[in-house]
Each structure stands twice: as structure tokens, then as C-alpha cells.
Design a protein around this motif. Structure first.
Motif: not given
Length: 252
Positions: A105-110, A193-197
Motif C-alpha cells: 500500500f501507499s498513500i499520498m496526502r494533500n 495531490v490536491n483533494h478535498p479535506n
């Protein structure tokens, strides 16, 4: 599905960037389970990758994630899948990495991004060269404007002003991409990455495949098991009772 992508793979390979993209790779229910497991994976198992302004969270202890464990070892790393990959790519001798070095797994946050780079090519745990990279995107309803694209370049744009974008792939839910690792390429990056909160992040699960470049040891050449006598016979057990049909086939 893989074999059906052979033409796409070959066309991209002719242009120097062997790659295939498959949408709706798994059933949605399974993909959603993978997404939930990614978000709920034990916090103590996560590591953070940072280099040259890049940031990504990684998790590969899949024993705690039953769906991810099953999909990885029963499907993606199965003999059947490797056979399909070999048929699609024309590459023989592929091997999975049961230790998931750099995979899982990987996660990239805002605000996170990955700068232009080419991937590591050697797995010291396996003593093998990395040959294929597979990524399955997991975040539901991902919008184009949220960024996180997988961008392939003709060369590193940070070193070459003439570098151009070959392709930009949005991390759409249940989209699988697989590409060949070449010598010092392909150079790729991940857009910011620029997703809603209310969205947890750009999530995916990754699968790496390897190949050996070893030559035959001339001092210890290949041979069958050695017994007192070299007489040899090999045939199907119960062959005299077999009707010639495979399991599930309509009888002749």
C-alpha cells in the motif's frame, strides 16, 4: 485481460515506453475492501518515504490485511498472473517478490508529490533485477482536478529543458497500470495531490516483478537430479484412466 492488452503494450514499446493500462481491473467490491484496508492498516507498520521534496507513506505488512494479502499472493503473484504478464510483455522468467520490498500500500496526502525519477532496479533481498511495476489505484471517485497523476517524461525535466510529457494517467479508482523498468527509465513523476479535506488521500497498492540476469555456472552446469543410474522416465500418474479432457471441459 492482460493478453488482450498485448497490442497496447507493443505499440507503447515501439515508442520506447512499454506500458499498459486496464480500467475496472478488479470487481468494485474487492477494490473497495482494499481501499478500506489501506486506510485501516496498523499505524505501526507504516513508513514515510521522503526524498528531494517527495513524500509518500508506505505499508507492506499485509498479514494484517486479509483482502490485500489474498489479492497479492493468490492473484497478482500467482503462476497464472505471471504467465499472462509474460504473454502480454514477451518477457519470460518473471518472478514476484514475496517480501514486498518497496511494494504494498501507499498513500499520498494533500500537498504531496513525487519529483521526476526512475525506479530502483535491484532488490537486495532477492538478489534480482526489477523488471515490471504494477500499480492499482484505490481511492473511490477520484477527480481529475485532484492531481496525483502518474506522469511519464521523455527525460528528466529538472535536468533537461527539452523534456516532454509522454503520458499523464489519472489515478482513477480500480485502474491498473503496469510498465517495464528499463535502463535509467522511464522517468516519471506524480503530480501534486490536491483533494478535498474529506478525502483520506491518493491510495494505491503496488506489485513489483523481477527477473534474473544470471548466466549458467560453467563449473556447475544444469542437470537433473543425479541418482546411481541415469535411467529416466516421466509420465502422468493414472494416465491410463485419463479420458483426455481437462477439468471442466465438455466431454468429447
Amino acid at each position: 485481460t492482460m493478453i488482450n492488452k498485448k497490442q497496447e503494450w507493443n505499440t507503447n514499446k515501439e515508442h520506447g515506453f512499454p506500458r499498459a493500462k486496464i480500467d475496472n481491473f478488479l470487481d468494485d467490491e474487492t477494490c473497495l475492501k482494499l481501499y478500506d484496508e489501506c486506510l485501516s492498516a496498523p499505524k505501526g507498520g507504516w513508513t514515510i518515504f521522503t526524498r528531494a521534496g517527495s513524500r509518500m507513506e508506505e505499508f507492506n505488512d499485509l498479514i494484517h490485511c486479509p483482502t490485500a494479502h489474498r489479492i497479492t499472493y493468490d492473484l497478482m503473484y500467482s503462476g497464472e498472473m505471471i504467465y499472462d504478464l509474460e504473454q502480454m510483455t514477451g518477457i519470460t522468467g518473471l518472478l514476484p517478490d514475496p517480501h514486498l520490498v518497496g511494494a504494498g500500500f501507499s498513500i499520498m496526502r494533500n500537498g504531496a508529490e513525487l519529483g521526476p525519477h526512475y525506479d530502483f532496479n535491484w532488490n537486495d533481498r532477492l538478489r534480482l533485477h526489477r523488471k515490471l511495476t504494477g500499480i492499482l489505484y484505490l481511492t473511490p471517485d477520484w477527480k481529475d482536478e485532484w492531481g496525483g497523476e502518474n506522469i511519464t517524461w521523455t527525460s528528466n525535466p529538472e535536468l533537461d529543458d527539452s523534456a516532454e510529457i509522454v503520458e499523464s494517467i489519472v489515478p482513477k479508482f480500480n485502474r491498473f497500470i503496469i510498465s517495464e523498468n528499463l535502463n535509467k527509465s522511464p522517468v516519471h513523476s506524480v503530480g501534486k495531490v490536491n483533494h478535498p479535506n474529506n478525502i483520506e488521500g491518493r491510495t494505491c497498492i503496488r506489485f513489483f516483478y523481477y527477473i534474473s540476469t544470471s548466466d549458467i555456472d560453467r563449473e556447475n552446469p544444469p542437470h537433473r537430479s543425479i541418482y546411481k543410474t541415469n535411467e529416466y522416465d516421466h509420465h502422468k500418474l493414472h494416465e491410463e484412466d485419463w479420458d483426455g479432457n481437462l477439468v471442466g471441459e465438455i466431454k468429447k
